[in-house]
Motif scaffolding. Structure first.
Motif, PDB file in Angstrom:
ATOM      1  N   CYS A 108      -9.088   4.693   2.959  1.00  0.00           N
ATOM      2  CA  CYS A 108     -10.453   5.202   2.809  1.00  0.00           C
ATOM      3  C   CYS A 108     -10.583   6.656   3.256  1.00  0.00           C
ATOM      4  CB  CYS A 108     -11.421   4.348   3.603  1.00  0.00           C
ATOM      5  SG  CYS A 108     -13.112   4.945   3.477  1.00  0.00           S
ATOM      6  N   VAL A 109     -10.962   7.503   2.301  1.00  0.00           N
ATOM      7  CA  VAL A 109     -11.100   8.924   2.612  1.00  0.00           C
ATOM      8  C   VAL A 109     -12.412   9.162   3.388  1.00  0.00           C
ATOM      9  CG1 VAL A 109     -12.205   9.522   0.394  1.00  0.00           C
ATOM     10  CG2 VAL A 109     -10.735  11.181   1.512  1.00  0.00           C
ATOM     11  N   ALA A 159     -18.944   3.964  -2.960  1.00  0.00           N
ATOM     12  CA  ALA A 159     -17.898   3.546  -2.006  1.00  0.00           C
ATOM     13  C   ALA A 159     -18.397   3.474  -0.573  1.00  0.00           C
ATOM     14  CB  ALA A 159     -16.711   4.506  -2.076  1.00  0.00           C
ATOM     15  N   GLY A 160     -19.318   4.357  -0.229  1.00  0.00           N
ATOM     16  CA  GLY A 160     -19.715   4.428   1.173  1.00  0.00           C
ATOM     17  C   GLY A 160     -20.990   3.691   1.503  1.00  0.00           C
ATOM     18  N   GLU A 212       0.830  -1.215   0.000  1.00  0.00           N
ATOM     19  CA  GLU A 212       0.000   0.000   0.000  1.00  0.00           C
ATOM     20  C   GLU A 212       0.867   1.269   0.000  1.00  0.00           C
ATOM     21  OE1 GLU A 212      -3.214   0.425  -0.236  1.00  0.00           O
ATOM     22  OE2 GLU A 212      -4.352  -0.783   1.171  1.00  0.00           O
ATOM     23  N   ARG A 260      -3.926  -4.875  -6.885  1.00  0.00           N
ATOM     24  CA  ARG A 260      -2.969  -3.953  -7.475  1.00  0.00           C
ATOM     25  C   ARG A 260      -2.313  -4.665  -8.658  1.00  0.00           C
ATOM     26  NH1 ARG A 260      -5.412  -1.217  -4.361  1.00  0.00           N
ATOM     27  NH2 ARG A 260      -4.586   0.128  -2.703  1.00  0.00           N
ATOM     28  N   THR A 270     -20.096  -0.841   1.928  1.00  0.00           N
ATOM     29  CA  THR A 270     -19.098  -0.985   2.983  1.00  0.00           C
ATOM     30  C   THR A 270     -19.668  -0.642   4.365  1.00  0.00           C
ATOM     31  OG1 THR A 270     -18.442   1.246   2.357  1.00  0.00           O
ATOM     32  CG2 THR A 270     -17.010  -0.540   1.619  1.00  0.00           C
ATOM     33  N   SER A 300      -8.971  -2.458   7.699  1.00  0.00           N
ATOM     34  CA  SER A 300     -10.285  -2.484   7.027  1.00  0.00           C
ATOM     35  C   SER A 300     -10.525  -1.257   6.156  1.00  0.00           C
ATOM     36  CB  SER A 300     -11.409  -2.618   8.059  1.00  0.00           C
ATOM     37  OG  SER A 300     -11.279  -3.862   8.685  1.00  0.00           O
ATOM     38  N   PHE A 301      -9.828  -0.156   6.430  1.00  0.00           N
ATOM     39  CA  PHE A 301      -9.931   1.023   5.565  1.00  0.00           C
ATOM     40  C   PHE A 301      -8.750   1.085   4.588  1.00  0.00           C
ATOM     41  CE2 PHE A 301     -12.338   2.854   9.311  1.00  0.00           C
ATOM     42  CZ  PHE A 301     -13.556   2.951   8.664  1.00  0.00           C
ATOM     43  N   GLY A 302      -7.943   0.022   4.518  1.00  0.00           N
ATOM     44  CA  GLY A 302      -6.749   0.069   3.689  1.00  0.00           C
ATOM     45  C   GLY A 302      -5.660   0.867   4.382  1.00  0.00           C
ATOM     46  N   TRP A 303      -4.698   1.311   3.575  1.00  0.00           N
ATOM     47  CA  TRP A 303      -3.553   2.063   4.129  1.00  0.00           C
ATOM     48  C   TRP A 303      -2.977   2.922   3.024  1.00  0.00           C
ATOM     49  CZ3 TRP A 303      -3.258   1.537   9.225  1.00  0.00           C
ATOM     50  CH2 TRP A 303      -2.193   2.157   9.892  1.00  0.00           C
ATOM     51  N   HIS A 359      -4.971  10.684  -9.298  1.00  0.00           N
ATOM     52  CA  HIS A 359      -5.575  10.334  -8.023  1.00  0.00           C
ATOM     53  C   HIS A 359      -5.594  11.526  -7.066  1.00  0.00           C
ATOM     54  CE1 HIS A 359      -4.817   9.027  -3.809  1.00  0.00           C
ATOM     55  NE2 HIS A 359      -5.894   8.321  -4.026  1.00  0.00           N
ATOM     56  N   ARG A 364      -8.807  12.971  -5.032  1.00  0.00           N
ATOM     57  CA  ARG A 364      -8.836  12.711  -3.585  1.00  0.00           C
ATOM     58  C   ARG A 364      -8.997  14.011  -2.793  1.00  0.00           C
ATOM     59  NH1 ARG A 364      -7.542   8.326   0.182  1.00  0.00           N
ATOM     60  NH2 ARG A 364      -7.002   9.330   2.124  1.00  0.00           N
ATOM     61  N   HIS A 391      -4.334   5.478  -0.671  1.00  0.00           N
ATOM     62  CA  HIS A 391      -5.724   5.133  -0.987  1.00  0.00           C
ATOM     63  C   HIS A 391      -6.558   4.856   0.264  1.00  0.00           C
ATOM     64  CE1 HIS A 391      -5.400   4.996  -5.354  1.00  0.00           C
ATOM     65  NE2 HIS A 391      -4.204   4.448  -5.195  1.00  0.00           N
ATOM     66  N   ALA A 408     -10.465   7.982  -7.975  1.00  0.00           N
ATOM     67  CA  ALA A 408      -9.532   7.909  -6.839  1.00  0.00           C
ATOM     68  C   ALA A 408      -9.120   6.456  -6.582  1.00  0.00           C
ATOM     69  CB  ALA A 408     -10.054   8.558  -5.564  1.00  0.00           C
ATOM     70  N   LEU A 409     -10.090   5.602  -6.312  1.00  0.00           N
ATOM     71  CA  LEU A 409      -9.766   4.217  -5.953  1.00  0.00           C
ATOM     72  C   LEU A 409      -8.977   3.529  -7.069  1.00  0.00           C
ATOM     73  CD1 LEU A 409     -10.346   2.079  -3.726  1.00  0.00           C
ATOM     74  CD2 LEU A 409     -12.304   1.352  -5.088  1.00  0.00           C
TER      75      LEU A 409
HETATM   76  C1  HEM Z   1     -17.011   1.090   7.171  1.00  0.00           C
HETATM   77  C2  HEM Z   1     -17.114   1.647   5.999  1.00  0.00           C
HETATM   78  C3  HEM Z   1     -16.033   1.695   4.982  1.00  0.00           C
HETATM   79  C4  HEM Z   1     -15.029   0.801   4.738  1.00  0.00           C
HETATM   80  C5  HEM Z   1     -14.716  -0.485   5.476  1.00  0.00           C
HETATM   81  C6  HEM Z   1     -14.270   1.320   3.617  1.00  0.00           C
HETATM   82  C7  HEM Z   1     -13.169   0.693   3.084  1.00  0.00           C
HETATM   83  C8  HEM Z   1     -12.371   1.238   2.090  1.00  0.00           C
HETATM   84  C9  HEM Z   1     -11.175   0.630   1.568  1.00  0.00           C
HETATM   85  C10 HEM Z   1     -10.589  -0.706   2.006  1.00  0.00           C
HETATM   86  C11 HEM Z   1     -10.678   1.463   0.628  1.00  0.00           C
HETATM   87  C12 HEM Z   1      -9.435   1.244  -0.232  1.00  0.00           C
HETATM   88  C13 HEM Z   1      -8.211   1.536   0.545  1.00  0.00           C
HETATM   89  C14 HEM Z   1      -6.961   1.048  -0.089  1.00  0.00           C
HETATM   90  O1  HEM Z   1      -6.945   0.609  -1.237  1.00  0.00           O
HETATM   91  O2  HEM Z   1      -5.962   1.137   0.621  1.00  0.00           O
HETATM   92  C15 HEM Z   1     -11.562   2.601   0.545  1.00  0.00           C
HETATM   93  C16 HEM Z   1     -11.382   3.667  -0.302  1.00  0.00           C
HETATM   94  C17 HEM Z   1     -12.307   4.674  -0.460  1.00  0.00           C
HETATM   95  N1  HEM Z   1     -13.442   4.900   0.286  1.00  0.00           N
HETATM   96 FE1  HEM Z   1     -14.083   3.749   1.806  1.00  0.00          FE
HETATM   97  N2  HEM Z   1     -14.838   2.496   3.204  1.00  0.00           N
HETATM   98  C18 HEM Z   1     -15.913   2.754   4.016  1.00  0.00           C
HETATM   99  C19 HEM Z   1     -16.745   3.876   3.964  1.00  0.00           C
HETATM  100  C20 HEM Z   1     -16.621   4.894   3.063  1.00  0.00           C
HETATM  101  C21 HEM Z   1     -17.483   6.056   3.020  1.00  0.00           C
HETATM  102  C22 HEM Z   1     -18.606   6.342   4.009  1.00  0.00           C
HETATM  103  C23 HEM Z   1     -17.077   6.803   1.954  1.00  0.00           C
HETATM  104  C24 HEM Z   1     -17.603   8.087   1.432  1.00  0.00           C
HETATM  105  C25 HEM Z   1     -18.697   8.632   1.764  1.00  0.00           C
HETATM  106  C26 HEM Z   1     -15.946   6.118   1.348  1.00  0.00           C
HETATM  107  C27 HEM Z   1     -15.247   6.575   0.268  1.00  0.00           C
HETATM  108  C28 HEM Z   1     -14.081   6.008  -0.195  1.00  0.00           C
HETATM  109  C29 HEM Z   1     -13.325   6.548  -1.308  1.00  0.00           C
HETATM  110  C30 HEM Z   1     -13.695   7.775  -2.132  1.00  0.00           C
HETATM  111  C31 HEM Z   1     -12.197   5.717  -1.464  1.00  0.00           C
HETATM  112  C32 HEM Z   1     -11.070   5.866  -2.456  1.00  0.00           C
HETATM  113  C33 HEM Z   1      -9.917   6.572  -1.784  1.00  0.00           C
HETATM  114  C34 HEM Z   1      -8.667   6.657  -2.608  1.00  0.00           C
HETATM  115  O3  HEM Z   1      -8.439   5.789  -3.452  1.00  0.00           O
HETATM  116  O4  HEM Z   1      -7.904   7.600  -2.373  1.00  0.00           O
HETATM  117  N3  HEM Z   1     -15.709   4.963   2.054  1.00  0.00           N
HETATM  118  N4  HEM Z   1     -12.589   2.447   1.451  1.00  0.00           N
END
Ligand code: HEM
Length: 400
Positions: free
Chosen positions: A346-347, A236-237, A68, A288, A240, A338-341, A101, A105, A344, A93-94
């Protein structure tokens, strides 16, 4: 699981790495069946799977983080799904690398800044209280269908200024996450486009109006760019947070002692939310693509190789999390994946964490218990998401 002999353990490549026939998209997987599989896979933090044309399976906590943290060598721009869903445009972004990106972002960060999220807390509280209050008033039911499927998408829609379209957006994002609905994404694009046109004609005091007047790399954002951005925001949101909400609700409902601990010590809520996210990671895998031959985690990877980041496996890597399957909100080390690292990560994490904290607080007003068989569903979205599909709950306390 099987593994072939390693002729020379110092040179581990596709031929000599432990070969596992791991298919993240297998319909028999659930969050529960994956845990023992992950534990077995973690014997080798990086192994090779011969499914879907072959890919590296990265399960180790440190190994996932190292990948990551090197987006130049491990690109997202060739897609983070394997296989990629038909007809789905690259997710903004993702599925982008810097510099593209970075600009997108930044726009997400503007929408999801600490300040704007704080300002949305009352709205999140009102929506959560009325949804959970109604759910409790009629004696509970399936929490997934009645609460967690509707709340996250409603919150996102309201925070963008698309309150009236929330129901339709919810229908379409649910269809997108389930197989066999390739047209749903085009319907969602159409809906978003019509809203952009409406705001260009008549701006409102909402984030959608701010978005269409934003600059991207010095130019005014185009309709196409804005649609891509919005598509990322609403998809995305949704799935999840829905799955994370169900995991958290189960964790609370099955543990009256935990409910009591939180009642006595409400400041424990954020830790409970994070520990629940660790054990109920909604994202099963993102991929990736290797951009140049390289070595990582003792493995030689080749340009073009696909690499699966198994976030849920990293979350139970005992090198980082002692007694990994135990729910322990007081863990000293709580940096789950769980949100990655990295770039990327999770924003939307702060928004999701707030939504989940409010959810926990509102659930605890009624002291729910599990009231029937819980169903853990198969992977959705081409093997990207996983979690609880049915969660019968009943309140034990009346209206506070
Ligand atoms: C518990 C809820 C959520 C989980 C578990 C989650 C998980 C993730 C993960 C694993 C990634 C990719 C990270 C990586 O590749 O390292 C991600 C990216 C992202 N998430 Fe979430 N997400 C959640 C909620 C949300 C919410 C509420 C939003 C927006 C309202 C959101 C918007 C995004 C966006 C825009 C990205 C792309 C970020 C980037 O690539 O820079 N996510 N999320």
């Amino acid at each position: 699981l099987s593994s072939h002999e390693q002729a020379n353990p110092s040179v581990v490549d596709q031929q000599t790495a432990p070969c596992v026939h791991f298919d993240h998209w297998k319909t028999s997987h659930t969050l529960l069946t994956l845990r023992p599989l992950y534990e077995a896979l973690l014997e080798h933090p990086i192994s090779w799977s011969d499914e879907h044309g072959g890919f590296w399976v990265v399960t180790g906590y440190d190994e996932i983080k190292a990948i990551e943290l090197n987006p130049g060598r491990f690109s997202s721009a060739k897609g983070v799904f394997l296989p990629r869903p038909d007809g789905f445009p690259p997710i903004v972004a993702l599925e982008q690398d810097p510099p593209d990106h970075t600009a997108m972002r930044l726009l997400y960060r503007q929408w999801l800044s600490a300040e704007t999220i704080k300002a949305q807390e009352p709205m999140i509280r009102v929506l959560s209280r009325s949804t959970i209050g109604e759910f409790a008033a009629h004696g509970g039911g399936d929490f997934v269908r009645e609460v967690s499927e509707t709340l996250p998408v409603q919150i996102i829609a309201v925070s963008l200024g698309l309150e009236e379209e929330a129901t339709r957006i919810h229908e379409l994002t649910s269809l997108i996450a389930s197989p066999g609905n390739p047209d749903a994404v085009f319907s969602l694009i159409e809906l978003l486009q019509s809203q952009i046109i409406a705001r260009r004609a008549e701006p409102k005091n909402d984030f959608l109006s701010t978005l269409i007047h934003s600059k991207l790399d010095g130019h005014l954002i185009s309709d196409q760019e804005a649609i891509g951005w919005l598509l990322g925001a609403v998809t995305a949101g949704h799935e999840t947070t829905l799955l994370a909400g169900a995991g958290l609700a189960l964790q609370l409902a099955q543990d009256p002692d935990l409910q009591q601990r939180i009642a006595d010590m409400p400041e424990l809520v954020p830790q409970v939310v994070n520990e629940s996210l660790r054990l109920h990671p909604p994202v099963l895998a993102f991929f990736r693509t290797v951009t140049e031959d390289c070595q990582t985690g003792g493995v030689t990877m080749r340009k073009g190789d696909k690499v699966m980041l198994a976030f849920g496996a990293g979350n139970i890597d005992r090198r980082r999390f002692p007694n990994p399957l135990k729910f322990e909100p007081d863990r000293i080390f709580s940096g789950h994946l769980s949100f990655g690292w990295g770039i990327h990560r999770c924003v939307g994490a702060p928004l999701a964490q707030l939504e989940l904290a409010v959810l926990a607080e509102e659930l605890l007003r009624f002291r729910f218990i599990v009231d029937g068989p819980v169903e853990f569903g198969p992977p959705t979205a081409n093997g990207s998401f996983i979690g609880i599909s049915r969660l019968p709950l009943a309140p034990t306390a009346g209206e506070p």
